[in-house]
Write a protein that holds these residues in place. Sequence first.
Motif, PDB file in Angstrom:
ATOM      1  N   ALA A 239       0.655  -0.639   0.313  1.00 17.59           N
ATOM      2  CA  ALA A 239       0.070  -0.058   0.180  1.00 17.59           C
ATOM      3  C   ALA A 239       0.875   1.675  -0.484  1.00 17.59           C
ATOM      4  O   ALA A 239       1.474   1.256   0.566  1.00 17.59           O
ATOM      5  CB  ALA A 239      -1.137  -0.555   1.414  1.00 17.59           C
ATOM      6  N   VAL A 240       0.395   2.529  -0.883  1.00 18.47           N
ATOM      7  CA  VAL A 240       1.220   3.848  -0.969  1.00 18.47           C
ATOM      8  C   VAL A 240       0.203   4.681  -0.137  1.00 18.47           C
ATOM      9  O   VAL A 240      -1.153   5.042  -0.155  1.00 18.47           O
ATOM     10  CB  VAL A 240       0.860   3.973  -2.293  1.00 18.47           C
ATOM     11  CG1 VAL A 240       2.273   5.491  -2.569  1.00 18.47           C
ATOM     12  CG2 VAL A 240       1.801   3.093  -2.870  1.00 18.47           C
ATOM     13  N   GLN A 241       1.351   5.425   1.236  1.00 20.78           N
ATOM     14  CA  GLN A 241      -0.074   5.928   1.747  1.00 20.78           C
ATOM     15  C   GLN A 241       0.143   7.427   1.567  1.00 20.78           C
ATOM     16  O   GLN A 241       1.091   7.607   1.059  1.00 20.78           O
ATOM     17  CB  GLN A 241       0.460   6.778   3.448  1.00 20.78           C
ATOM     18  CG  GLN A 241      -0.005   7.095   3.972  1.00 20.78           C
ATOM     19  CD  GLN A 241       0.861   6.902   5.644  1.00 20.78           C
ATOM     20  OE1 GLN A 241       1.509   6.370   6.148  1.00 20.78           O
ATOM     21  NE2 GLN A 241       0.201   7.546   6.378  1.00 20.78           N
ATOM     22  N   LEU A 242      -0.979   8.313   1.380  1.00 21.58           N
ATOM     23  CA  LEU A 242      -1.197   9.379   0.593  1.00 21.58           C
ATOM     24  C   LEU A 242      -1.548  10.405   0.730  1.00 21.58           C
ATOM     25  O   LEU A 242      -0.511  11.327   0.864  1.00 21.58           O
ATOM     26  CB  LEU A 242      -2.312   9.528  -0.930  1.00 21.58           C
ATOM     27  CG  LEU A 242      -2.463   8.199  -1.925  1.00 21.58           C
ATOM     28  CD1 LEU A 242      -3.892   8.572  -2.172  1.00 21.58           C
ATOM     29  CD2 LEU A 242      -1.126   7.824  -2.342  1.00 21.58           C
ATOM     30  N   ILE A 306     -11.435   1.397  10.989  1.00 22.97           N
ATOM     31  CA  ILE A 306     -10.133   1.118   9.761  1.00 22.97           C
ATOM     32  C   ILE A 306     -12.002   1.232   8.544  1.00 22.97           C
ATOM     33  O   ILE A 306     -12.751   0.370   8.617  1.00 22.97           O
ATOM     34  CB  ILE A 306      -9.959   0.227   9.944  1.00 22.97           C
ATOM     35  CG1 ILE A 306      -8.879   0.099  10.659  1.00 22.97           C
ATOM     36  CG2 ILE A 306      -9.323   0.115   8.225  1.00 22.97           C
ATOM     37  CD1 ILE A 306      -7.724   1.531  11.344  1.00 22.97           C
ATOM     38  N   ILE A 307     -11.926   1.896   7.215  1.00 23.58           N
ATOM     39  CA  ILE A 307     -12.556   1.561   6.375  1.00 23.58           C
ATOM     40  C   ILE A 307     -12.214   1.148   5.364  1.00 23.58           C
ATOM     41  O   ILE A 307     -10.908   1.831   4.878  1.00 23.58           O
ATOM     42  CB  ILE A 307     -13.175   2.904   5.697  1.00 23.58           C
ATOM     43  CG1 ILE A 307     -14.167   3.397   6.869  1.00 23.58           C
ATOM     44  CG2 ILE A 307     -14.377   2.771   4.716  1.00 23.58           C
ATOM     45  CD1 ILE A 307     -14.960   4.818   6.777  1.00 23.58           C
ATOM     46  N   ALA A 308     -12.437  -0.178   4.708  1.00 23.19           N
ATOM     47  CA  ALA A 308     -11.643  -0.241   3.256  1.00 23.19           C
ATOM     48  C   ALA A 308     -12.940  -0.769   2.037  1.00 23.19           C
ATOM     49  O   ALA A 308     -13.830  -1.735   2.482  1.00 23.19           O
ATOM     50  CB  ALA A 308     -10.793  -2.409   3.727  1.00 23.19           C
ATOM     51  N   ILE A 330      -8.409   2.306   3.269  1.00 16.85           N
ATOM     52  CA  ILE A 330      -8.240   1.890   2.532  1.00 16.85           C
ATOM     53  C   ILE A 330      -8.935   1.760   1.160  1.00 16.85           C
ATOM     54  O   ILE A 330      -9.877   1.291   1.142  1.00 16.85           O
ATOM     55  CB  ILE A 330      -7.003   1.007   2.717  1.00 16.85           C
ATOM     56  CG1 ILE A 330      -5.921   0.311   1.730  1.00 16.85           C
ATOM     57  CG2 ILE A 330      -7.981   0.283   3.585  1.00 16.85           C
ATOM     58  CD1 ILE A 330      -5.155  -1.045   2.565  1.00 16.85           C
ATOM     59  N   ALA A 331      -8.141   2.201  -0.248  1.00 15.44           N
ATOM     60  CA  ALA A 331      -9.137   1.514  -1.319  1.00 15.44           C
ATOM     61  C   ALA A 331      -8.312   1.371  -2.391  1.00 15.44           C
ATOM     62  O   ALA A 331      -6.818   1.678  -2.563  1.00 15.44           O
ATOM     63  CB  ALA A 331      -9.772   2.268  -1.336  1.00 15.44           C
ATOM     64  N   PRO A 332      -8.864   0.785  -3.332  1.00 14.10           N
ATOM     65  CA  PRO A 332      -8.047   0.687  -5.053  1.00 14.10           C
ATOM     66  C   PRO A 332      -7.413   2.371  -5.289  1.00 14.10           C
ATOM     67  O   PRO A 332      -6.390   1.968  -5.962  1.00 14.10           O
ATOM     68  CB  PRO A 332      -9.066   0.244  -6.378  1.00 14.10           C
ATOM     69  CG  PRO A 332      -9.739   0.315  -5.053  1.00 14.10           C
ATOM     70  CD  PRO A 332      -9.866   0.356  -3.942  1.00 14.10           C
ATOM     71  N   SER A 333      -8.037   3.449  -4.913  1.00 15.35           N
ATOM     72  CA  SER A 333      -7.497   4.605  -5.283  1.00 15.35           C
ATOM     73  C   SER A 333      -8.394   5.088  -5.356  1.00 15.35           C
ATOM     74  O   SER A 333      -9.574   5.311  -4.634  1.00 15.35           O
ATOM     75  CB  SER A 333      -7.845   4.592  -7.128  1.00 15.35           C
ATOM     76  OG  SER A 333      -8.926   4.396  -7.806  1.00 15.35           O
ATOM     77  N   ILE A 348      -6.502  11.989   9.453  1.00 14.07           N
ATOM     78  CA  ILE A 348      -6.495  11.033   8.213  1.00 14.07           C
ATOM     79  C   ILE A 348      -5.790  10.102   7.633  1.00 14.07           C
ATOM     80  O   ILE A 348      -5.182  10.906   6.937  1.00 14.07           O
ATOM     81  CB  ILE A 348      -8.165  11.223   8.061  1.00 14.07           C
ATOM     82  CG1 ILE A 348      -8.996   9.538   6.955  1.00 14.07           C
ATOM     83  CG2 ILE A 348      -7.812  11.776   6.719  1.00 14.07           C
ATOM     84  CD1 ILE A 348     -10.037   9.794   6.528  1.00 14.07           C
ATOM     85  N   ARG A 349      -5.554   8.396   7.635  1.00 10.20           N
ATOM     86  CA  ARG A 349      -4.444   7.908   6.682  1.00 10.20           C
ATOM     87  C   ARG A 349      -5.234   7.252   5.160  1.00 10.20           C
ATOM     88  O   ARG A 349      -6.643   6.372   5.721  1.00 10.20           O
ATOM     89  CB  ARG A 349      -3.741   6.876   7.809  1.00 10.20           C
ATOM     90  CG  ARG A 349      -2.502   6.941   7.879  1.00 10.20           C
ATOM     91  CD  ARG A 349      -3.137   7.076   9.494  1.00 10.20           C
ATOM     92  NE  ARG A 349      -2.510   6.837  10.567  1.00 10.20           N
ATOM     93  CZ  ARG A 349      -2.790   6.863  12.056  1.00 10.20           C
ATOM     94  NH1 ARG A 349      -4.517   7.134  13.044  1.00 10.20           N
ATOM     95  NH2 ARG A 349      -1.466   6.576  13.545  1.00 10.20           N
ATOM     96  N   LEU A 350      -4.393   7.957   4.951  1.00 13.79           N
ATOM     97  CA  LEU A 350      -5.523   7.103   3.118  1.00 13.79           C
ATOM     98  C   LEU A 350      -4.663   6.713   2.355  1.00 13.79           C
ATOM     99  O   LEU A 350      -3.190   7.204   2.803  1.00 13.79           O
ATOM    100  CB  LEU A 350      -5.704   8.682   2.344  1.00 13.79           C
ATOM    101  CG  LEU A 350      -6.685   9.638   3.030  1.00 13.79           C
ATOM    102  CD1 LEU A 350      -6.892  10.752   2.028  1.00 13.79           C
ATOM    103  CD2 LEU A 350      -7.851   9.104   3.482  1.00 13.79           C
ATOM    104  N   LEU A 351      -4.919   5.212   2.048  1.00 18.93           N
ATOM    105  CA  LEU A 351      -4.034   4.362   1.646  1.00 18.93           C
ATOM    106  C   LEU A 351      -4.545   3.581   0.769  1.00 18.93           C
ATOM    107  O   LEU A 351      -5.616   3.839   0.571  1.00 18.93           O
ATOM    108  CB  LEU A 351      -4.174   3.344   2.577  1.00 18.93           C
ATOM    109  CG  LEU A 351      -3.725   3.026   3.721  1.00 18.93           C
ATOM    110  CD1 LEU A 351      -3.019   2.067   4.772  1.00 18.93           C
ATOM    111  CD2 LEU A 351      -1.754   3.747   4.297  1.00 18.93           C
TER     112      LEU A 351
END
Length: 514
Positions: A239-242, A306-308, A330-333, A348-351
């Motif tokens: 995962a890439v943390q945005l 956590i939301i996926a 966390i999401a594909p985009s 908030i962490r966006l992955l």
Amino acid sequence: MIKRALISVSDKTGIIEFASALAAKGVEIISTGGTEKALSAAGLKVINISDVTGFPECLDGRVKTLHPKVHAGILAMRSNEEHMKQIKDLGVETIDLVVINLYPFKQTILKGDVELEEAIENIDIGGPTMIRAAAKNYQDVVVIVDPADYEKVLAEIDETGEVSSKTKFRLAYKVFEHTSHYDTLIAKYLRDTLGDIDYPETLSLTFEKVQDMRYGENPHQSAVFYKEVGANRGFLPSAVQLHGKELSFNNINDTNGALMLLKEFEEPTVVAVKHTNPCGVGSADNIYDAYIRAYESDPTSIFGGIIAANREIDKKTAEEINKIFIEIVIAPSFSDEAFAVLSQKKNIRLLKLEGIEEKAAADTLDMKKVAGGLLVQKNDDVLFNEEDVKCVTNAQPTKEQLEDLKFAMKVVKHTKSNAIVVAKNKSTLGVGPGQTNRVLSAKVAIDYAGERSVGAVMASDAFFPFPDCVEVAAAAGIKAIIQPGGSIKDQDSIDACNKYGIAMVFTGMRHFKH
């Protein structure tokens, strides 16, 4: 004092600068193959290994350093008079510095579709032998396997004229970490190639550090995050943390739980997790409606969770998410508009995780560390076998109920046992995780669901040993139940379902999660 150095590296990062600094101090440099060419091209005077051994490189370079004049020069203990006399009589000169990193075996096997022959040719033989020899004789020989250590070694030489015993010992330790990691990768690759060894007699594992954590489960516990070497696409290490602050130990653990549940679904789905247990799951035709269903499952527990999601987060969904405090999404985009909305909150962490839908490989192992040992099992990658599913009651589930039963079983599979899930319209209504008896889990799930239980379905991760869970379900208005079956008292639960007009389906497959 370092007088002679043997340098042979696959990773040539910084090697020209390091070798140039050594040469400027009068160090004689011995080298091989591509490293010799690179150093010579940089204008450095280099002695070919064959001029040291008196024996030509042969067998396509497989044999070049495996020679007594190399290994005696490394292993001779300078304080041992007999050692020094012997190498003098044999015409062997000491080697004081060994700089080697190994053939790129890992990079080779990670390319994908690599042939066995190519992988085998990238198993280094001479390199590990030399660095192990140098590490064994660390009192007299400096050994470097990591380009990151060049600067420290040079700094010590500049300051004192030599490398400290403490540094030499630490460098020796790194050698054995390096060769252990290297050999473990080779063993795993060969085991995977054989394909028929599930559980070897001895199990060596190797991981690479991703990051030092601020702390572990609690502030007084230190922690580190490691990743497996290999294909991690679609899983958390990739995962890439945005956006947002650094992930914590609990963030990673919870997010992994959300991901593993999310991978059960192909349709647009949102999973909300709190303390590794699902607290809301929703599937729909689009990700916005899926989020609304997940949120409405349990608006209280989702707070700080956590939301996926298995589809791109759009602006409309982001605006809903932003109404409450969420630790991680966390999401594909993320659409540009969604990112702009969510990133307004700094914590908030966006992955972003490409391949979020990908399943774990069939041979993936699940491991649980216990004091003094390790439990290892195959990953629980099956929901149930369709041919084993059967309705055991007079009442038959409707098509819609069957869909909800399957949905609920996917969720209960990833809920800590004892686990009960109540669901309807592809949405969880109540989750009862981790209780010491199944009736209590059922009561917890039904309590969360409240009046929504009427007409809903229930899933259990294991069989009902008594009809009490059915009675609790009937009182709440549950209309269909899915469970593994297999109790010696199954008939009691079947009879209770028939009494209350509840449809019950057996799957024949238990899903304990501890």
